[in-house]
Design an enzyme around this catalytic site. Structure first.
Site, PDB file in Angstrom:
ATOM      1  N   CYS A  25      14.003 -46.791-103.008  1.00 46.50           N
ATOM      2  CA  CYS A  25      13.604 -46.675-101.615  1.00 46.50           C
ATOM      3  C   CYS A  25      12.668 -45.478-101.510  1.00 46.50           C
ATOM      4  O   CYS A  25      12.894 -44.464-102.175  1.00 46.50           O
ATOM      5  CB  CYS A  25      14.854 -46.470-100.758  1.00 46.50           C
ATOM      6  SG  CYS A  25      14.503 -46.259 -98.999  1.00 46.50           S
ATOM      7  N   CYS A  66       4.501 -30.304 -93.590  1.00 43.75           N
ATOM      8  CA  CYS A  66       4.174 -31.594 -92.986  1.00 43.75           C
ATOM      9  C   CYS A  66       3.449 -31.363 -91.654  1.00 43.75           C
ATOM     10  O   CYS A  66       3.878 -30.553 -90.842  1.00 43.75           O
ATOM     11  CB  CYS A  66       5.449 -32.393 -92.747  1.00 43.75           C
ATOM     12  SG  CYS A  66       5.112 -34.033 -92.049  1.00 43.75           S
ATOM     13  N   CYS A  98       8.081 -33.087 -85.703  1.00 47.78           N
ATOM     14  CA  CYS A  98       9.449 -33.555 -85.433  1.00 47.78           C
ATOM     15  C   CYS A  98      10.380 -32.343 -85.231  1.00 47.78           C
ATOM     16  O   CYS A  98      10.514 -31.504 -86.139  1.00 47.78           O
ATOM     17  CB  CYS A  98       9.932 -34.417 -86.594  1.00 47.78           C
ATOM     18  SG  CYS A  98       8.704 -35.643 -87.100  1.00 47.78           S
ATOM     19  N   ARG A 105      24.573 -46.819 -93.004  1.00 47.93           N
ATOM     20  CA  ARG A 105      24.726 -45.662 -93.906  1.00 47.93           C
ATOM     21  C   ARG A 105      25.117 -44.403 -93.142  1.00 47.93           C
ATOM     22  O   ARG A 105      24.409 -43.983 -92.223  1.00 47.93           O
ATOM     23  CB  ARG A 105      23.412 -45.449 -94.680  1.00 47.93           C
ATOM     24  CG  ARG A 105      22.998 -46.721 -95.453  1.00 47.93           C
ATOM     25  CD  ARG A 105      21.800 -46.492 -96.351  1.00 47.93           C
ATOM     26  NE  ARG A 105      21.253 -47.765 -96.814  1.00 47.93           N
ATOM     27  CZ  ARG A 105      21.640 -48.428 -97.904  1.00 47.93           C
ATOM     28  NH1 ARG A 105      22.593 -47.937 -98.675  1.00 47.93           N
ATOM     29  NH2 ARG A 105      21.072 -49.584 -98.241  1.00 47.93           N
ATOM     30  N   CYS A 157      14.520 -50.109 -93.997  1.00 48.90           N
ATOM     31  CA  CYS A 157      15.593 -49.134 -93.778  1.00 48.90           C
ATOM     32  C   CYS A 157      15.179 -48.327 -92.558  1.00 48.90           C
ATOM     33  O   CYS A 157      14.193 -47.585 -92.613  1.00 48.90           O
ATOM     34  CB  CYS A 157      15.732 -48.239 -95.004  1.00 48.90           C
ATOM     35  SG  CYS A 157      16.882 -46.869 -94.750  1.00 48.90           S
ATOM     36  N   CYS A 165      16.478 -42.782-103.475  1.00 54.97           N
ATOM     37  CA  CYS A 165      15.560 -42.690-102.342  1.00 54.97           C
ATOM     38  C   CYS A 165      14.672 -41.468-102.510  1.00 54.97           C
ATOM     39  O   CYS A 165      15.177 -40.360-102.707  1.00 54.97           O
ATOM     40  CB  CYS A 165      16.328 -42.543-101.036  1.00 54.97           C
ATOM     41  SG  CYS A 165      17.668 -43.715-100.862  1.00 54.97           S
ATOM     42  N   CYS A 211      13.094 -31.302 -87.810  1.00 61.41           N
ATOM     43  CA  CYS A 211      12.822 -31.321 -89.255  1.00 61.41           C
ATOM     44  C   CYS A 211      12.403 -29.971 -89.826  1.00 61.41           C
ATOM     45  O   CYS A 211      11.418 -29.369 -89.393  1.00 61.41           O
ATOM     46  CB  CYS A 211      11.745 -32.356 -89.559  1.00 61.41           C
ATOM     47  SG  CYS A 211      11.534 -32.572 -91.348  1.00 61.41           S
TER      48      CYS A 211
HETATM   49  N1  SAM Z   1       7.951 -37.902 -93.372  1.00 58.44           N
HETATM   50  C1  SAM Z   1       8.566 -39.163 -93.436  1.00 58.44           C
HETATM   51  C2  SAM Z   1       9.030 -39.678 -92.083  1.00 58.44           C
HETATM   52  O1  SAM Z   1       9.142 -38.914 -91.155  1.00 58.44           O
HETATM   53  O2  SAM Z   1       9.266 -40.871 -91.985  1.00 58.44           O
HETATM   54  C3  SAM Z   1       9.739 -39.196 -94.386  1.00 58.44           C
HETATM   55  C4  SAM Z   1      10.706 -38.055 -94.512  1.00 58.44           C
HETATM   56  S1  SAM Z   1      11.690 -37.659 -93.075  1.00 58.44           S
HETATM   57  C5  SAM Z   1      12.421 -36.165 -93.608  1.00 58.44           C
HETATM   58  C6  SAM Z   1      12.976 -38.883 -93.078  1.00 58.44           C
HETATM   59  C7  SAM Z   1      14.018 -38.813 -92.008  1.00 58.44           C
HETATM   60  O3  SAM Z   1      14.919 -37.757 -92.250  1.00 58.44           O
HETATM   61  C8  SAM Z   1      13.585 -38.571 -90.585  1.00 58.44           C
HETATM   62  O4  SAM Z   1      13.086 -39.714 -89.959  1.00 58.44           O
HETATM   63  C9  SAM Z   1      14.878 -38.127 -89.931  1.00 58.44           C
HETATM   64  O5  SAM Z   1      15.568 -39.229 -89.389  1.00 58.44           O
HETATM   65  C10 SAM Z   1      15.671 -37.522 -91.088  1.00 58.44           C
HETATM   66  N2  SAM Z   1      15.857 -36.086 -90.891  1.00 58.44           N
HETATM   67  C11 SAM Z   1      14.948 -35.114 -91.088  1.00 58.44           C
HETATM   68  N3  SAM Z   1      15.441 -33.902 -90.793  1.00 58.44           N
HETATM   69  C12 SAM Z   1      16.722 -34.100 -90.379  1.00 58.44           C
HETATM   70  C13 SAM Z   1      17.756 -33.239 -89.912  1.00 58.44           C
HETATM   71  N4  SAM Z   1      17.554 -31.935 -89.789  1.00 58.44           N
HETATM   72  N5  SAM Z   1      18.940 -33.772 -89.567  1.00 58.44           N
HETATM   73  C14 SAM Z   1      19.123 -35.128 -89.673  1.00 58.44           C
HETATM   74  N6  SAM Z   1      18.184 -35.984 -90.109  1.00 58.44           N
HETATM   75  C15 SAM Z   1      16.993 -35.489 -90.443  1.00 58.44           C
HETATM   76 FE1  SF4 Z   2       7.226 -34.644 -91.471  1.00 58.02          FE
HETATM   77 FE2  SF4 Z   2       9.802 -34.113 -91.257  1.00 58.02          FE
HETATM   78 FE3  SF4 Z   2       8.582 -35.467 -89.328  1.00 58.02          FE
HETATM   79 FE4  SF4 Z   2       8.981 -36.636 -91.747  1.00 58.02          FE
HETATM   80  S1  SF4 Z   2      10.555 -36.009 -90.300  1.00 58.02           S
HETATM   81  S2  SF4 Z   2       7.128 -36.656 -90.503  1.00 58.02           S
HETATM   82  S3  SF4 Z   2       8.785 -34.822 -93.088  1.00 58.02           S
HETATM   83  S4  SF4 Z   2       8.163 -33.331 -89.926  1.00 58.02           S
END
Ligand code: SAM
Ligand code: SF4
Ligand code: DTB
Length: 340
Positions: free
Chosen positions: A140, A64, A68, A272, A200, A108, A71
């Site tokens: 979702c 990606c 973040c 949730r 959500c 989801c 992530c």
């Molecule tokens: N890329 C899209 C986005 O960022 O909206 C969708 C997928 S992203 C993985 C969805 C959510 O997963 C993130 O907004 C975050 O809140 C949660 N998430 C991702 N990595 C995580 C982690 N290591 N621990 C807890 N929540 C996590």
């Molecule tokens: Fe990409 Fe993870 Fe950020 Fe979603 S949360 S935008 S998958 S880096």
């Protein structure tokens, strides 16, 4: 301070004018008082013995472009994750059918995209949405940013809900993500709302934010014109190789406080208990469900990290007297509000 959630006319109207001080006052109540208040509202708006089981599937994994910090799917971090291109529709629907058989009522699908792009891949996601809805489940997706036209197309395909988390407070956000802004996030939520898809949106605790940051995020969500119908509260799953890989876990009672405060501020929403359950005792999880959470992710995997196995979750629910919420048959996202 502990302001009552009741409106001045003694009804339990949904409020959209929360201040940070009020949210903080609720959050900092004694646990007994906090849970009592949350429970009162929980029972008023929901069946407090029902928990919705949602299954998650990563339909496109890793690589990606966003940064973040939490992530494992960000291309900016080195976690040794195996990346996977967008899955084909049949495989996704197989997983959805399997999740339904196991007891899930909501499916989801998450894609590690910065944003939705029109084209064959988006068409494939639309087919996935149609297929999941045909199975009688809520559908979702979480696909990153999208525009109004794309939201309308998802709505037409039957999408129940779009997940897009604010993740943290506006103030702390730049510490976590630099490749998009808080306002980008809010714009996507508005596109989803305008298309008539339920929203959500929630966040993560345990990323080094302050208690005010947590409460401020809840204020952002609760002061939207319409509360998100679904509010996932995640605790950070600290993954080695991400910038937050060494972050210490949050205390379970901090999670209980966050859930109860969300329940009080957005009483009609599904709250949730999301990522992070693997690090919690069953007793702590049950306490979260008593404090206002009414949904869990169900299935051995979240997107890329682990989750408790289905047998132990079903046993935990049975022992505590919770049953799985059955999917609504009218295509709406949330159970009918029960006011008693
Ligand atoms: N890329 C899209 C986005 O960022 O909206 C969708 C997928 S992203 C993985 C969805 C959510 O997963 C993130 O907004 C975050 O809140 C949660 N998430 C991702 N990595 C995580 C982690 N290591 N621990 C807890 N929540 C996590
Ligand atoms: Fe990409 Fe993870 Fe950020 Fe979603 S949360 S935008 S998958 S880096
Ligand atoms: C949400 O708030 N939590 C889910 C879902 N929405 C998409 C994702 C949790 C991901 C946890 C880390 C992982 O497994 O990759």
């Amino acid at each position: 301070m502990g302001q009552s959630p009741q409106a001045p006319n003694n009804t339990y109207e949904l409020r959209h004018d929360w201040s940070l001080a009020e949210a903080r006052g609720i959050h900092d109540l004694s646990i007994g008082e906090l849970v009592d208040r949350a429970r009162l509202l929980h029972r008023r708006y929901h069946r407090s013995d029902e928990v919705q089981l949602c299954s998650l599937l990563s339909i496109k994994t890793g690589a990606c472009p966003e940064d973040c910090a939490y992530c494992p799917q960000s291309a900016h971090h080195n976690v040794g994750l195996e990346t996977e291109k967008l899955m084909n529709v049949d495989r996704v629907l197989e997983a959805a059918a399997h999740a339904r058989e196991a007891g899930a009522s909501r499916f989801c699908m998450g894609a590690a995209w910065r944003e939705v792009r029109d084209g064959e891949e988006f068409e494939r996601v639309l087919d996935m949405v149609r297929g999941v809805r045909d199975l009688g489940m809520e559908a979702c997706v979480t696909l990153g940013m999208l525009d109004e036209d794309q939201a309308v197309r998802l709505k037409e395909a039957g999408l129940t809900s779009y997940n897009h988390n604010l993740d943290t407070s506006r103030e702390y956000y730049p510490e976590i993500i630099s490749t998009r802004t808080y306002d980008d996030r809010l714009r996507t939520l508005a596109a989803v709302r305008n298309a008539g898809i339920t929203v959500c949106s929630g966040g993560i605790i345990g990323m080094g934010e302050s208690t005010d940051d947590r409460c401020s995020m809840l204020v952002e969500l609760a002061n939207l014109e319409t509360h998100p119908e679904s509010v996932p509260i995640n605790t950070l799953v600290a993954v080695a190789g991400t910038p937050l890989g060494d972050t210490p876990p949050v205390e379970p009672l901090e999670l209980v406080r966050m859930i109860a405060t969300a329940r009080i501020m957005m009483p009609a929403s599904m709250v949730r208990l999301s990522a992070g359950r693997s690090g919690l005792s069953e007793e702590a999880q049950v306490l979260c469900l008593l404090a206002g959470a009414n949904s869990i992710f169900f299935g051995e995997k979240l997107l890329t990290t682990g989750n408790p196995d289905t047998e132990s979750d079903l046993a935990m629910m049975e022992a505590a007297g919770f049953s799985a919420l059955q999917p609504p048959h009218d295509g709406t996202s949330s159970p009918v509000r029960k006011v008693s």
